[in-house]
Write an enzyme that holds these catalytic residues in place. Structure first.
Site, PDB file in Angstrom:
ATOM      1  N   SER A 296      -0.425   4.876  13.953  1.00  0.00           N
ATOM      2  CA  SER A 296       0.874   5.420  13.607  1.00  0.00           C
ATOM      3  C   SER A 296       1.184   6.728  14.328  1.00  0.00           C
ATOM      4  O   SER A 296       1.407   6.730  15.530  1.00  0.00           O
ATOM      5  CB  SER A 296       0.893   5.519  12.082  1.00  0.00           C
ATOM      6  OG  SER A 296       1.761   6.369  11.544  1.00  0.00           O
ATOM      7  N   ASP A 307       2.793   8.310  28.559  1.00  0.00           N
ATOM      8  CA  ASP A 307       3.982   7.902  29.311  1.00  0.00           C
ATOM      9  C   ASP A 307       4.563   9.034  30.150  1.00  0.00           C
ATOM     10  O   ASP A 307       5.045   8.819  31.261  1.00  0.00           O
ATOM     11  CB  ASP A 307       5.065   7.396  28.351  1.00  0.00           C
ATOM     12  CG  ASP A 307       4.928   5.921  28.030  1.00  0.00           C
ATOM     13  OD1 ASP A 307       3.906   5.320  28.409  1.00  0.00           O
ATOM     14  OD2 ASP A 307       5.850   5.360  27.393  1.00  0.00           O
ATOM     15  N   LYS A 321      -0.134   0.318  14.671  1.00  0.00           N
ATOM     16  CA  LYS A 321       0.838   0.457  13.584  1.00  0.00           C
ATOM     17  C   LYS A 321       2.065   1.157  14.143  1.00  0.00           C
ATOM     18  O   LYS A 321       2.137   2.371  14.201  1.00  0.00           O
ATOM     19  CB  LYS A 321       0.198   1.235  12.435  1.00  0.00           C
ATOM     20  CG  LYS A 321       0.880   1.053  11.074  1.00  0.00           C
ATOM     21  CD  LYS A 321       2.130   1.883  10.943  1.00  0.00           C
ATOM     22  CE  LYS A 321       2.692   1.835   9.547  1.00  0.00           C
ATOM     23  NZ  LYS A 321       3.888   2.684   9.403  1.00  0.00           N
TER      24      LYS A 321
END
Length: 450
Positions: A296, A307, A321
């Site tokens: 999460s 990224d 998750k």
């Protein structure tokens, strides 16, 4: 309030529904198939209330009906009565009574996602993946997670014995003393050779300020020549608040997207950005450590920094998750926790069901892994939402691969057992040694922020 992680000592509950025939008098025909048949629901409640072998209150039946409906949707949606809602709010405050672990439902039996650092569960060396098959003399098979939580919690100083099933070992008992759990979610230290180390055990209300203070302290401790690198340790971190994940990421980025959430409705679409001049360590290389128990909010931070080319992610595949739960209070009746959207990293890839693949796969040595073996990941939970693929508004846009690694290496990362919690951050921690040594690589081998 948008939540990015399961509750402490209560995570996801997926209940088993058994189909049974209902008397024909209640088999009401509906002409409008798009409208819920509230008459059928009310009729069944009345039938149970009138004819069940033991008396059952209307409130209990209504609560269980709501839980059954929401639990069937996915592993993270649920109904909370007033007491459960208040307990959730206490959990997120970072101070609560109990044992200090997160649990989830696996095959109808509660299992540990992760013990929280410096709590009774961690000191007893409970491990991710351990199944709690009994509390005292009571079996937990088929028991709701909330009931398990109620049995585990109690007065500080009181004891509880739980029976653990770990991998292929024989079940064994563990006696724990309950205490007030005061969670310091961020710890830091300056490692040799000017390497900053920050351990985040969960993302709570105190994490944002704790992380910022840790970076300030590390810069002060490394005054003169400055930090050579920063390691952010998110292993065994089950997540927490979305806002905390955005703030932590924003302290290492200058503007641009951190994460986006996208659901059915227009107001469920939102992009969270870093501050324009948020990076507190410009030019300092960063490594993020993750494993199968990183979930999460942990995955949001790892995915954002990966990224944006601000960090190298090292470790093994994360939990997966990637869904957003919105907690909707119902005045006088608790709250609904409903999955309303999915998380997407800055490049548009979904975390859900897949998780984050490290740039560098580094398993914990066998003698440092939990003895129960690899964890059950999000994709194996009953009712888990499938990964929707790349988000990109351009028609025909190709999906961006998360990694260039061969599939066999990705699978290796996904099915590796995590490190024992008692070793995290210690001198013998082999994965941490790899992360620290990574800063000795030439600058060309390290990512540059974008």
């Amino acid at each position: 309030m948008i939540k990015a992680r399961p509750l402490v000592i209560r995570v996801v509950a997926a209940v088993s529904i058994v189909a049974v025939p209902i008397v024909s008098a209640l088999a009401l025909q509906r002409e409008d198939k798009t409208t819920p048949d509230l008459g059928l629901l009310a009729g069944v409640i009345q039938l149970v209330n009138r004819a069940y072998v033991h008396p059952v209150g209307q409130d209990a039946l209504t609560k269980d009906a709501l839980k059954g409906m929401l639990n069937r949707l996915d592993p993270h949606s649920d109904y909370m009565d007033e007491d459960e809602f208040k307990q959730m709010q206490t959990d997120m405050s970072g101070q609560f009574g109990g044992l200090g672990m997160q649990i989830t439902a696996q095959g109808g039996v509660p299992s540990i996602v992760s013990p929280i650092d410096d709590t009774p569960a961690a000191r007893a060396r409970l491990e991710p993946g351990d199944m709690i098959i009994k509390v005292g003399a009571t079996s937990t098979q088929g028991m709701s997670l909330r009931k398990v939580v109620d049995m585990l919690r109690g007065e500080p100083g009181s004891k509880v014995t739980i029976t653990i099933l770990r991998g292929k070992e024989e079940p064994f008992d563990v006696s724990l003393t309950r205490e007030i759990i005061r969670v310091a979610s961020v710890k830091s230290e300056l490692k040799p050779d000017r390497i900053g180390y920050v351990r985040i055990s969960q993302f709570g209300n105190d994490t944002s300020e704790g992380f910022k203070s840790a970076l300030t302290r590390l810069k002060t401790d490394a005054a003169g020549t400055g930090l050579k690198g920063l390691v952010i340790d998110l292993r065994n971190d089950p997540g927490g608040l979305l806002t905390a994940a955005v703030d932590v990421s924003g302290n290492l980025l200058n503007g641009g997207a951190v994460v986006s959430i996208r659901g059915r409705e227009a107001n469920d679409q939102h992009v969270f950005n870093a501050p324009a001049k948020g990076d507190m360590l410009p030019g300092v290389p960063v490594v993020v450590l993750i494993n199968g128990a990183s979930a999460s909010a942990s995955e949001i931070v790892a995915g954002a920094l990966q990224d944006r080319k601000r960090a190298t992610v090292i470790g093994t595949q994360s939990f997966g998750k990637g869904s957003v739960q919105t907690v909707i209070p119902i005045k006088g009746h608790g709250a609904v926790r409903l999955t309303t959207a999915l998380y997407y990293t800055p490049s548009g890839r979904s975390i859900q069901d897949d998780g984050i693949t490290p740039d560098v796969i580094e398993e914990a040595p066998k003698d440092q892994q939990i003895s129960g073996g690899p964890l059950v990941r999000e994709s194996a939970l009953s009712g888990a939402i499938a990964n929707p693929g790349q988000f990109d508004k351009r028609p025909g846009a190709a999906a961006k691969p998360q990694t260039d690694m061969p599939a066999k290496d990705v699978n290796k990362a996904a099915y590796s057992a995590p490190i024992r919690a008692d070793l995290i951050g210690k001198p013998e921690d082999a994965q941490l040694k790899v992360a620290v040594n990574y800063f000795d690589k030439p600058p060309a081998a390290q990512p540059s922020a974008r």
